[in-house]
Design an enzyme around this catalytic site. Structure first.
Site, PDB file in Angstrom:
ATOM      1  N   ARG A 124      17.593  19.352-108.654  1.00 34.09           N
ATOM      2  CA  ARG A 124      17.282  19.316-110.084  1.00 34.09           C
ATOM      3  C   ARG A 124      16.343  20.444-110.492  1.00 34.09           C
ATOM      4  O   ARG A 124      16.501  21.052-111.543  1.00 34.09           O
ATOM      5  CB  ARG A 124      16.651  17.968-110.436  1.00 34.09           C
ATOM      6  N   PHE A 172      24.315  17.573-116.271  1.00 39.11           N
ATOM      7  CA  PHE A 172      24.640  17.401-114.837  1.00 39.11           C
ATOM      8  C   PHE A 172      23.398  17.239-113.941  1.00 39.11           C
ATOM      9  O   PHE A 172      22.293  17.429-114.375  1.00 39.11           O
ATOM     10  CB  PHE A 172      25.632  18.438-114.325  1.00 39.11           C
ATOM     11  N   GLU A 173      23.701  16.853-112.719  1.00 39.07           N
ATOM     12  CA  GLU A 173      22.668  16.507-111.729  1.00 39.07           C
ATOM     13  C   GLU A 173      21.693  15.456-112.286  1.00 39.07           C
ATOM     14  O   GLU A 173      20.491  15.508-112.051  1.00 39.07           O
ATOM     15  CB  GLU A 173      21.961  17.767-111.240  1.00 39.07           C
ATOM     16  N   GLY A 174      22.261  14.511-112.991  1.00 35.42           N
ATOM     17  CA  GLY A 174      21.478  13.464-113.626  1.00 35.42           C
ATOM     18  C   GLY A 174      21.221  13.839-115.069  1.00 35.42           C
ATOM     19  O   GLY A 174      20.574  14.859-115.348  1.00 35.42           O
TER      20      GLY A 174
END
Lengths: 379, 258
Positions: free
Chosen positions: A241, A360-362
């Protein structure tokens, strides 16, 4: 230059800037229109060794600190966020192995990356986005092998990777504790790539489905232990992140650069528009927020380098930087006025590129949950 | 083939440079030093010749300690060895003295290493002072042939065959034995240093030479000034080529060019 980096990284930074100025900035305008994955450009980037920046020194990497690498990745993102995403996603693909793999697996993926390969991290499925535990991909042990079946989607580098780190259920009854992580080399029978996404932004990055149909892999390709896949994936995202925060900062910085250059040249009412304090304040706000985002990225990376907990810091870095990238891109368009809305000028692309970093990526909603949980603890 | 490439560190020529009113010299304080562009072409050509014909490339520069970084950058793009002939006020030194220092340095390197250079490369000129003298003066001092402004080179029959760019086209010039070439912009760009080559180059040693001919400069700069700004040109836009030419002729008649 806001990151405090080593002398050698400063030296490399000027090389990366030179490369990006000559090979990336102008070229990616065209690729942004066509949506083509620019193999020729990536071949040149691989020749420079950019995809291997995150390979640890003990496995043949350059041995730079994470903040050093961040300065280089940000420079790539200033040129084109899709380009930086492809490069950074290769690091993401390696992370599950570096976090939980054995020596042989670590050397294997590092060798693949050093030879010019890209990695891909396969967690998301059509029915499992923010709720990663809802994945339907399965891995069934059959003698000395695992047999994988399922479909992963929105996989960065999915169509161009040399290896994949894939989550799959080994025991459905255990929920997230039944998820395991597997290393699968490209070219393995039963692994194929499906639909390529026609994306709004980061169009120089490849995103597609990865399909597993009776894909048999050696049992030795299990990363860590059975049932540890979810934890490994979360640890991977905890690190990754921050890197997406780093790319976001690059987008925001490009927005500042473009707005300043245009605002000094654009004459209205007989003077450059940036002679107006109202617009100077916009630039000041963009700069403040971008610099704060950058320092949050640096802080999170430094904690990683020191082996300290960084879950909250990483979530803050990604969430804040991507929100700022959106804001800075939008303000840059505002400063450009009508021209900013035109595809002939570089700033509308920044807004399209920035949006995915809130997703993305959470998603940034998930990031806020992570941050809140870290602040509140159990109560 | 043993190749010597002479390089000069210059201020980055891609940024605008202003005159410092107090010192009456170009304000270079915040300008990054880089390897002279024509010298990067010379180095790339030399490295390609080495890759085709074998041997080693040695780079040499006259300058202060800061030049070591430029020499390391040369090692990251194919040079095998690098030498710095120490001279702190190299920018105040005339081309004759620089050439003499390079000649002494070349002889010293040959003495130290036991190797004999087969060819010497220089850029055709530097992007700061652009005198284009060092190469030819060095060749004259060494009493060897010089081929200026080449854009290509290859090994042929134990010597070299070069393409020299002229205003009309090309001269193909061959040379046997030691010679000096000065290099113009070839068709290709210099290679980029890779992360790996750069990291390796940073660890390599730069040998220092005490061969500078200091204090013998005979040329002195009288005055440095900013060139007068050119007035904007005239843009002719016409429907046809005939009309455009007619307009151009008219303008030139009025300006009494004819």
């Amino acid at each position: 230059m806001a990151y405090l980096i080593s002398e050698e990284a400063q030296d490399l930074l000027s090389d990366v800037k030179n490369f990006c100025d000559k090979e990336v900035v102008e070229q990616c305008k065209e690729y942004d229109v066509t949506g083509e994955w620019p193999k020729e450009l990536y071949d040149k980037a691989v020749e420079q060794g950019y995809q291997a920046l995150e390979v640890p020194e003990e496995y043949g990497g350059p041995g730079l600190s994470r903040v050093d690498v961040a300065a280089l990745i940000e420079q790539m993102a200033i040129a084109d966020a899709g380009f930086a995403t492809t490069i950074s996603a290769s690091g993401l693909g390696m992370k599950p192995v570096l976090i939980a793999g054995n020596e042989e697996q670590k050397q294997h993926v590092c060798d693949l990356v050093l030879e010019g390969g890209f990695g891909a991290f396969c967690l998301t499925e059509p029915g499992a986005g923010s709720d990663a535990s809802a994945g339907k991909t399965t891995a069934v042990k059959d003698g000395d092998e695992y047999v994988l079946n399922g479909r992963k989607c929105f996989i960065t580098n999915g169509g161009v990777a040399s290896f994949y780190c894939i989550t799959a259920m080994t025991d459905k009854s255990k929920g997230v504790k039944g998820i395991s992580m597997f290393l699968v080399d490209a070219g393995t029978k039963g692994l194929s790539t499906g639909k390529e996404e026609n994306k709004m932004g980061i169009r120089t990055s490849n995103t597609c489905d990865v399909i597993l149909e009776d894909c048999r892999i050696p049992a030795a390709n299990l990363i860590g232990e059975e049932g540890k896949g979810f934890i490994i994936a979360m640890k991977t995202l905890d690190q990754a992140r921050t890197w997406m925060g780093c790319v976001s900062v690059g987008i925001a910085q490009r927005a500042i650069n473009e707005a300043v250059a245009y605002g000094k040249e654009r004459i209205q009412f007989g003077k450059p528009i940036l002679k107006n304090q109202a617009l100077q304040f916009k630039i000041a706000d963009m700069e403040m927020k971008t610099e704060v985002a950058r320092q949050m990225v640096a802080h999170s990376l430094q904690k990683m380098d020191l082996g300290l907990p960084h879950t909250k810091e990483s979530a803050i870095a990604k969430c804040f930087a991507s929100d700022i990238a959106m804001e800075a891109a939008s303000e840059a368009i505002q400063i450009f006025g009508g021209y900013g809305y035109s595809r002939e000028y570089p700033v509308e692309k920044l807004l399209r590129d920035a949006k995915i970093f809130q997703i993305f990526e959470g998603t940034n909603e998930i990031q806020r949950i992570v941050i809140a949980n870290n602040v509140l603890g159990k109560f | 083939m043993e190749i010597l490439v002479c390089i000069k560190q210059v201020p980055d020529d891609s940024v605008e440079i202003f005159l410092n009113e107090n010192t009456q010299k170009p304000d270079l304080e915040k300008v990054t030093p880089v390897v002279n562009a024509f010298d990067t072409y010379a180095l790339e050509m030399a490295v390609r010749l080495k890759e085709a014909a074998g041997g080693e490339v040695t780079v040499l520069s006259v300058g202060d300690d800061s030049v070591k970084n430029s020499l390391k950058n040369c090692m990251a793009v194919g040079a095998d060895h690098a030498y710095l002939c120490k001279l702190d006020d190299y920018n105040e030194t005339d081309t004759f003295t620089i050439a003499q220092s390079l000649k002494e340095s070349k002889e010293e390197i040959e003495k130290q290493t036991g190797k004999t250079f087969d060819i010497i490369f220089c850029g055709k000129e530097s992007t700061d002072f652009a005198s284009a003298q060092v190469g030819p003066v060095l060749a004259e001092m060494m009493d060897i042939p010089v081929i200026t402004g080449i854009v290509d080179i290859e090994e042929k029959d134990g010597g070299v065959e070069t393409r020299q760019e002229t205003e009309e086209g090309y001269h193909v010039i061959s040379c046997q034995g030691l010679c000096l070439v000065t290099v113009n912009k070839p068709k290709y760009d210099p290679r980029y240093p890779t992360i790996k080559s750069k990291m390796a180059a940073r660890k390599k040693a730069i040998d220092e030479l005490d061969t500078a001919k200091a204090g013998v400069t005979v040329l002195h700069t009288e005055k440095v000034y900013t060139p007068a700004k050119r007035s904007a040109g005239v843009k002719i836009q016409a429907e046809s080529a005939e009309e455009a030419v007619a307009q151009a002729m008219d303008l030139m008649k009025k300006a009494k060019v004819f």
